[in-house]
Scaffold this motif. Structure first.
Motif, mmCIF file in Angstrom:
data_model
loop_
_atom_site.group_PDB
_atom_site.id
_atom_site.type_symbol
_atom_site.label_atom_id
_atom_site.label_comp_id
_atom_site.label_asym_id
_atom_site.label_seq_id
_atom_site.Cartn_x
_atom_site.Cartn_y
_atom_site.Cartn_z
ATOM 1 N N PRO A 71 43.418 -17.946 -30.604
ATOM 2 C CA PRO A 71 44.676 -18.744 -29.798
ATOM 3 C C PRO A 71 44.108 -20.352 -29.825
ATOM 4 C CG PRO A 71 43.581 -17.627 -28.177
ATOM 5 C CD PRO A 71 42.962 -17.239 -29.268
ATOM 6 N N PRO A 72 45.098 -21.438 -29.821
ATOM 7 C CA PRO A 72 46.373 -21.122 -30.123
ATOM 8 C C PRO A 72 46.945 -20.927 -31.519
ATOM 9 C CG PRO A 72 45.688 -23.376 -29.798
ATOM 10 C CD PRO A 72 44.730 -22.667 -29.917
ATOM 11 N N ARG A 119 34.892 -29.437 -39.497
ATOM 12 C CA ARG A 119 35.592 -30.393 -40.487
ATOM 13 C C ARG A 119 36.923 -30.178 -40.403
ATOM 14 N NH1 ARG A 119 32.291 -30.865 -44.919
ATOM 15 N NH2 ARG A 119 30.950 -32.212 -43.493
ATOM 16 N N ARG A 120 37.576 -28.892 -40.800
ATOM 17 C CA ARG A 120 38.758 -28.630 -40.590
ATOM 18 C C ARG A 120 38.980 -28.305 -39.068
ATOM 19 N NH1 ARG A 120 39.008 -22.818 -43.714
ATOM 20 N NH2 ARG A 120 37.659 -21.715 -42.552
ATOM 21 N N ILE A 121 40.615 -28.589 -38.998
ATOM 22 C CA ILE A 121 41.030 -28.436 -37.615
ATOM 23 C C ILE A 121 41.166 -26.848 -37.265
ATOM 24 C CG2 ILE A 121 42.763 -28.603 -35.879
ATOM 25 C CD1 ILE A 121 41.491 -31.089 -36.618
ATOM 26 N N THR A 122 40.664 -26.342 -36.267
ATOM 27 C CA THR A 122 40.921 -24.760 -35.841
ATOM 28 C C THR A 122 41.472 -24.803 -34.503
ATOM 29 O OG1 THR A 122 38.568 -24.846 -34.672
ATOM 30 C CG2 THR A 122 38.673 -24.316 -37.056
ATOM 31 N N GLY A 123 41.947 -23.403 -34.129
ATOM 32 C CA GLY A 123 42.675 -23.438 -33.027
ATOM 33 C C GLY A 123 41.625 -23.664 -31.600
ATOM 34 N N ILE A 124 40.531 -23.220 -31.877
ATOM 35 C CA ILE A 124 39.471 -23.452 -30.693
ATOM 36 C C ILE A 124 39.191 -25.032 -30.561
ATOM 37 C CG2 ILE A 124 36.859 -23.278 -30.227
ATOM 38 C CD1 ILE A 124 36.993 -20.539 -31.556
ATOM 39 N N GLN A 125 39.241 -25.636 -31.769
ATOM 40 C CA GLN A 125 39.054 -27.312 -31.541
ATOM 41 C C GLN A 125 40.368 -27.774 -30.897
ATOM 42 O OE1 GLN A 125 37.690 -28.713 -35.212
ATOM 43 N NE2 GLN A 125 38.479 -30.496 -34.817
ATOM 44 N N VAL A 126 41.426 -27.425 -31.230
ATOM 45 C CA VAL A 126 42.481 -27.958 -30.539
ATOM 46 C C VAL A 126 42.675 -27.580 -28.984
ATOM 47 C CG1 VAL A 126 45.249 -27.641 -30.291
ATOM 48 C CG2 VAL A 126 44.057 -27.867 -32.675
ATOM 49 N N SER A 127 42.056 -26.325 -28.730
ATOM 50 C CA SER A 127 42.246 -26.003 -27.298
ATOM 51 C C SER A 127 40.899 -26.742 -26.583
ATOM 52 C CB SER A 127 41.730 -24.461 -27.233
ATOM 53 O OG SER A 127 42.814 -23.699 -27.654
ATOM 54 N N GLN A 129 39.737 -29.734 -27.323
ATOM 55 C CA GLN A 129 40.227 -31.164 -27.291
ATOM 56 C C GLN A 129 41.203 -31.375 -25.941
ATOM 57 O OE1 GLN A 129 41.058 -31.997 -31.357
ATOM 58 N NE2 GLN A 129 39.381 -33.269 -31.257
ATOM 59 N N ALA A 130 42.156 -30.363 -25.658
ATOM 60 C CA ALA A 130 43.034 -30.459 -24.826
ATOM 61 C C ALA A 130 42.410 -30.198 -23.361
ATOM 62 C CB ALA A 130 44.041 -29.400 -25.035
ATOM 63 N N ALA A 131 41.358 -29.366 -23.453
ATOM 64 C CA ALA A 131 40.687 -29.054 -22.075
ATOM 65 C C ALA A 131 39.707 -30.348 -21.771
ATOM 66 C CB ALA A 131 39.602 -27.978 -22.382
ATOM 67 N N CYS A 132 39.342 -30.873 -22.943
ATOM 68 C CA CYS A 132 38.487 -32.187 -22.446
ATOM 69 C C CYS A 132 39.395 -33.274 -21.996
ATOM 70 C CB CYS A 132 37.968 -32.727 -23.889
ATOM 71 S SG CYS A 132 36.397 -31.743 -24.392
ATOM 72 N N ARG A 133 40.775 -33.446 -22.395
ATOM 73 C CA ARG A 133 41.552 -34.324 -22.173
ATOM 74 C C ARG A 133 41.942 -34.041 -20.545
ATOM 75 N NH1 ARG A 133 43.533 -33.860 -27.455
ATOM 76 N NH2 ARG A 133 45.026 -32.471 -26.621
ATOM 77 N N GLU A 134 42.078 -32.614 -20.415
ATOM 78 C CA GLU A 134 42.380 -32.335 -18.940
ATOM 79 C C GLU A 134 41.223 -32.566 -18.044
ATOM 80 O OE1 GLU A 134 43.685 -28.291 -18.675
ATOM 81 O OE2 GLU A 134 45.061 -28.323 -20.157
ATOM 82 N N ALA A 135 40.075 -32.556 -18.539
ATOM 83 C CA ALA A 135 38.831 -32.909 -17.665
ATOM 84 C C ALA A 135 38.644 -34.268 -17.534
ATOM 85 C CB ALA A 135 37.771 -32.357 -18.329
ATOM 86 N N GLY A 136 39.614 -35.238 -18.321
ATOM 87 C CA GLY A 136 39.443 -36.646 -17.925
ATOM 88 C C GLY A 136 38.699 -37.563 -19.399
ATOM 89 N N PHE A 137 38.458 -36.825 -20.305
ATOM 90 C CA PHE A 137 37.764 -37.559 -21.417
ATOM 91 C C PHE A 137 38.413 -37.122 -22.717
ATOM 92 C CE2 PHE A 137 35.112 -33.614 -20.924
ATOM 93 C CZ PHE A 137 34.666 -33.532 -22.046
ATOM 94 N N SER A 138 37.845 -37.759 -23.776
ATOM 95 C CA SER A 138 37.890 -37.526 -25.129
ATOM 96 C C SER A 138 36.839 -37.413 -25.779
ATOM 97 C CB SER A 138 38.847 -38.583 -25.855
ATOM 98 O OG SER A 138 39.021 -38.450 -27.349
ATOM 99 N N PRO A 139 36.573 -36.205 -26.259
ATOM 100 C CA PRO A 139 35.193 -35.794 -26.756
ATOM 101 C C PRO A 139 34.661 -36.851 -28.027
ATOM 102 C CG PRO A 139 36.601 -33.993 -27.618
ATOM 103 C CD PRO A 139 37.280 -35.003 -26.489
ATOM 104 N N ARG A 140 33.558 -37.350 -27.952
ATOM 105 C CA ARG A 140 33.145 -38.235 -29.017
ATOM 106 C C ARG A 140 32.448 -37.361 -30.082
ATOM 107 N NH1 ARG A 140 29.572 -41.173 -25.929
ATOM 108 N NH2 ARG A 140 28.001 -39.878 -26.282
ATOM 109 N N ASP A 182 32.431 -23.440 -16.947
ATOM 110 C CA ASP A 182 32.854 -22.898 -15.700
ATOM 111 C C ASP A 182 34.359 -22.984 -16.016
ATOM 112 O OD1 ASP A 182 30.635 -22.764 -14.096
ATOM 113 O OD2 ASP A 182 31.045 -24.819 -13.447
ATOM 114 N N GLY A 183 35.176 -21.755 -15.938
ATOM 115 C CA GLY A 183 36.632 -21.808 -16.000
ATOM 116 C C GLY A 183 37.250 -21.613 -17.381
ATOM 117 N N LEU A 184 36.414 -21.931 -18.573
ATOM 118 C CA LEU A 184 37.211 -22.105 -19.917
ATOM 119 C C LEU A 184 36.866 -20.796 -20.831
ATOM 120 C CD1 LEU A 184 38.467 -24.440 -21.152
ATOM 121 C CD2 LEU A 184 36.519 -25.135 -22.222
ATOM 122 N N ALA A 185 37.864 -20.316 -21.385
ATOM 123 C CA ALA A 185 37.830 -19.166 -22.010
ATOM 124 C C ALA A 185 39.071 -19.236 -23.120
ATOM 125 C CB ALA A 185 38.149 -17.898 -21.312
#
Length: 186
Positions: A71-72, A119-127, A129-140, A182-185
């Motif tokens: 997912p997703p 290099r190519r966008i995957t579902g895990i990568q989307v998840s 990046q969204a979790a990082c934004r929720e944690a208050g940052f954008s991954p470098r 912690d809490g990410l699956a």
């Protein structure tokens, strides 16, 4: 004849199965493939690796019979999806990394790190990046690699960290620590 009856009964023929690269490391997938082979040895397996959305589209269009995806699923397709159970995500980091010996780490603690993504966008990568934004940052994003196994090898070379499914812990355990998040699956 008998061949046609065997195919109709599901004991002969071909089953076309897709899977993501990370799913191919999952014990659930390898156990399912083995169980199928044991139960129906005369059914040929045709296997294909791709990203989740491409696999879902292939199932919807009849090019694959089923797929093991992560997912997703971005595409809205008329598919029946049976979850196989969640899998924890872990932070993959070089064994020398200051957080490598921790029992677990919060995603927010990784805000200042260099990340390695596919290099190519995957579902895990989307998840992730969204979790990082929720944690208050954008991954470098410091590095990108063509395959998940290459991502792990770049982590082993201390070029950054990656967030990967726990099943990837079998790749390069000599050089890479896989620290639970912690809490990410998935």
């Amino acid at each position: 004849g008998q061949i046609a009856r065997d195919i109709e009964a599901g004991v002969a023929g071909t089953l076309r199965i897709g899977f993501t690269e990370s799913a191919s490391y999952s014990p659930v997938v390898t156990q399912a493939l083995k169980a199928h082979r044991d139960a129906w040895p005369a059914v040929a397996l045709v296997l294909e690796e791709a990203v989740s959305d491409a696999l879902a589209e292939s199932v919807a269009q009849g090019r694959l019979d089923l797929a093991f995806v992560r997912p997703p699923i971005q595409a809205r397709l008329p598919l029946h999806i049976d979850p196989l159970g969640g899998e924890p995500l872990v932070a993959a980091m070089a064994r020398e990394h200051p957080l490598a010996r921790r029992a677990s780490v919060a995603l927010g603690e990784l805000a200042g790190e260099d990340f390695i993504f596919r290099r190519r966008i995957t579902g895990i990568q989307v998840s992730v990046q969204a979790a990082c934004r929720e944690a208050g940052f954008s991954p470098r994003i410091a590095q990108q690699a063509p395959q998940l196994s290459a991502v792990i090898n770049l982590v082993a070379a201390s070029l950054g960290i990656a967030i990967v499914p726990a099943c990837m812990g079998v790749v390069r355990p000599d050089r890479v620590a896989f620290v639970p998040l912690d809490g990410l699956a998935l």
